[in-house]
Design an enzyme around this catalytic site. Structure first.
Site, PDB file in Angstrom:
ATOM      1  N   GLY A  11       0.815  -1.209   0.000  1.00 17.20           N
ATOM      2  CA  GLY A  11       0.000   0.000   0.000  1.00 17.20           C
ATOM      3  C   GLY A  11       0.848   1.257   0.000  1.00 17.20           C
ATOM      4  O   GLY A  11       0.635   2.167   0.803  1.00 17.20           O
ATOM      5  N   ALA A  12       1.814   1.319  -0.922  1.00 21.19           N
ATOM      6  CA  ALA A  12       2.812   2.394  -0.885  1.00 21.19           C
ATOM      7  C   ALA A  12       2.502   3.553  -1.822  1.00 21.19           C
ATOM      8  O   ALA A  12       3.331   4.451  -1.982  1.00 21.19           O
ATOM      9  CB  ALA A  12       4.185   1.816  -1.237  1.00 21.19           C
ATOM     10  N   SER A  13       1.342   3.567  -2.422  1.00 23.64           N
ATOM     11  CA  SER A  13       1.051   4.611  -3.415  1.00 23.64           C
ATOM     12  C   SER A  13       0.695   5.956  -2.799  1.00 23.64           C
ATOM     13  O   SER A  13       0.722   6.979  -3.479  1.00 23.64           O
ATOM     14  CB  SER A  13      -0.086   4.156  -4.335  1.00 23.64           C
ATOM     15  OG  SER A  13      -1.275   3.947  -3.584  1.00 23.64           O
ATOM     16  N   ASN A  85       0.825  -2.455   5.229  1.00 21.29           N
ATOM     17  CA  ASN A  85       0.193  -1.143   5.323  1.00 21.29           C
ATOM     18  C   ASN A  85      -1.058  -1.012   4.460  1.00 21.29           C
ATOM     19  O   ASN A  85      -1.892  -0.144   4.708  1.00 21.29           O
ATOM     20  CB  ASN A  85       1.219  -0.069   4.929  1.00 21.29           C
ATOM     21  CG  ASN A  85       0.622   1.305   4.824  1.00 21.29           C
ATOM     22  OD1 ASN A  85       0.225   1.900   5.822  1.00 21.29           O
ATOM     23  ND2 ASN A  85       0.542   1.831   3.606  1.00 21.29           N
ATOM     24  N   SER A 137      -4.807   0.338  13.700  1.00 13.46           N
ATOM     25  CA  SER A 137      -5.308   1.709  13.824  1.00 13.46           C
ATOM     26  C   SER A 137      -5.679   1.873  15.281  1.00 13.46           C
ATOM     27  O   SER A 137      -5.906   0.881  15.985  1.00 13.46           O
ATOM     28  CB  SER A 137      -6.541   1.913  12.937  1.00 13.46           C
ATOM     29  OG  SER A 137      -7.249   3.087  13.290  1.00 13.46           O
ATOM     30  N   TYR A 151     -14.799  -1.455   9.726  1.00 11.60           N
ATOM     31  CA  TYR A 151     -13.386  -1.066   9.677  1.00 11.60           C
ATOM     32  C   TYR A 151     -12.705  -1.388  11.007  1.00 11.60           C
ATOM     33  O   TYR A 151     -11.609  -1.955  11.031  1.00 11.60           O
ATOM     34  CB  TYR A 151     -13.265   0.423   9.365  1.00 11.60           C
ATOM     35  CG  TYR A 151     -11.842   0.939   9.404  1.00 11.60           C
ATOM     36  CD1 TYR A 151     -10.955   0.642   8.370  1.00 11.60           C
ATOM     37  CD2 TYR A 151     -11.378   1.705  10.466  1.00 11.60           C
ATOM     38  CE1 TYR A 151      -9.646   1.107   8.399  1.00 11.60           C
ATOM     39  CE2 TYR A 151     -10.073   2.172  10.509  1.00 11.60           C
ATOM     40  CZ  TYR A 151      -9.214   1.871   9.463  1.00 11.60           C
ATOM     41  OH  TYR A 151      -7.907   2.327   9.497  1.00 11.60           O
ATOM     42  N   LYS A 155      -9.445  -3.988  11.841  1.00 10.71           N
ATOM     43  CA  LYS A 155      -8.231  -3.563  12.535  1.00 10.71           C
ATOM     44  C   LYS A 155      -8.043  -4.282  13.870  1.00 10.71           C
ATOM     45  O   LYS A 155      -6.910  -4.523  14.298  1.00 10.71           O
ATOM     46  CB  LYS A 155      -8.238  -2.044  12.712  1.00 10.71           C
ATOM     47  CG  LYS A 155      -8.141  -1.284  11.387  1.00 10.71           C
ATOM     48  CD  LYS A 155      -6.923  -1.722  10.580  1.00 10.71           C
ATOM     49  CE  LYS A 155      -6.725  -0.913   9.330  1.00 10.71           C
ATOM     50  NZ  LYS A 155      -5.488  -1.322   8.588  1.00 10.71           N
TER      51      LYS A 155
END
Length: 281
Positions: A11-13, A85, A137, A151, A155
């Protein structure tokens, strides 16, 4: 050399992932990073050289993840640190969200990380070392956010399986850390990173009110600095003894203490009832 460690960041964008990759490359680390668009990621990073490997990977596919891990090992020889991530926020009360919406959030936020762990573990086991940082989170520690239930659940799941993973790999010289970020000034609260319910129900006042607060008060005012978070990741990764629980941000730190105090209050208030369920001697 420490700076030659190989990191895998999913998830590095954008957001924390993007900032972390930039800091790692600037520090001389070798980095493999996943995104839904590898070329766009390469352009965004702007790094020249063979120390950076952008990968376009469907993390919900175990086969795709296995191929990606093989590519990383083929180029860099190993993997030393993994940052799970990738993920997105899903708003909507439990009644509003469809089974499809809920399962898709779990597929990305939970099963995507499990696919990465499953395929990296043989590399870590062989060399008896390695570090996992699984991004939960503060909503994976404190769940009382109306409209964030699914969500939150994803997490909390990340926190749960990371605690188990930490116990499973301890004798192998491998560490696993749950990262609980608070609000950081990234694009997480924007469309694309945060999805809303397809069929909202007006009756849920508390959930709608919290959405307004996020849209009008929190966006742009998040206390967390992504640059400082990236440095914190690197600092902890270089430690010999890494924490199981890592809270990032003064807001996350404060909310964690509030949750602990609330649990302790209930433990004390209902101690007699709790212990009354044992077999009586």
């Amino acid at each position: 050399m420490k700076t030659q460690k190989v990191w895998l960041v999913t998830g590095a964008s954008k957001g924390l992932g993007l900032t972390l990759v930039k800091h790692l490359l600037a520090g001389g680390y070798r980095v493999a990073a996943t995104s839904r668009d590898a070329e766009a990621l390469r352009s965004e990073i702007g790094h020249q050289g063979d120390g950076f490997l952008p990968l376009e990977v469907n993390l919900t596919s175990n086969t795709a993840v296995a191929e990606a891990v093989a590519s990383i090992v083929a180029q860099f020889g190993t993997i030393d640190v993994v940052v799970n991530n990738a993920g997105y926020g899903q708003l909507g009360t439990l009644e509003e969200l469809s089974d499809e919406e809920a399962r898709e959030n779990f597929d990305v936020n939970v099963f995507g990380s499990l696919n990465v762990i499953r395929n990296v573990m043989p590399v870590f086991r062989e060399k008896r070392s390695g570090a996992f940082f699984n991004i939960s989170s503060i909503a994976g520690f404190l769940g009382s956010f109306p409209g964030w239930g699914i969500y939150n659940a994803t997490k909390f799941a990340v926190a749960g399986f990371t605690e188990a993973l930490s116990a499973e790999v301890k004798s192998l010289g491998i560490s696993a850390t749950i990262v609980y970020p608070g609000y950081f000034k990234t694009n997480f609260l924007h469309q694309g990173s945060l999805r809303t319910a397809k069929h909202p129900i007006a009756d849920f006042k508390e959930a709608r009110d919290l959405e307004v607060i996020h849209n009008e008060k929190i966006i742009g005012n998040q206390p967390g600095d992504p640059e400082n978070a990236a440095e914190a990741f690197i600092k902890v990764a270089e430690m010999e003894e890494r924490p199981l629980h890592l809270f990032l941000g003064s807001d996350a730190f404060g909310m964690a203490y509030n949750k602990i105090e609330a649990v302790q209050k209930d433990l004390t208030a209902f101690e007699t009832i709790s212990k009354s369920t044992d077999y009586q001697q």
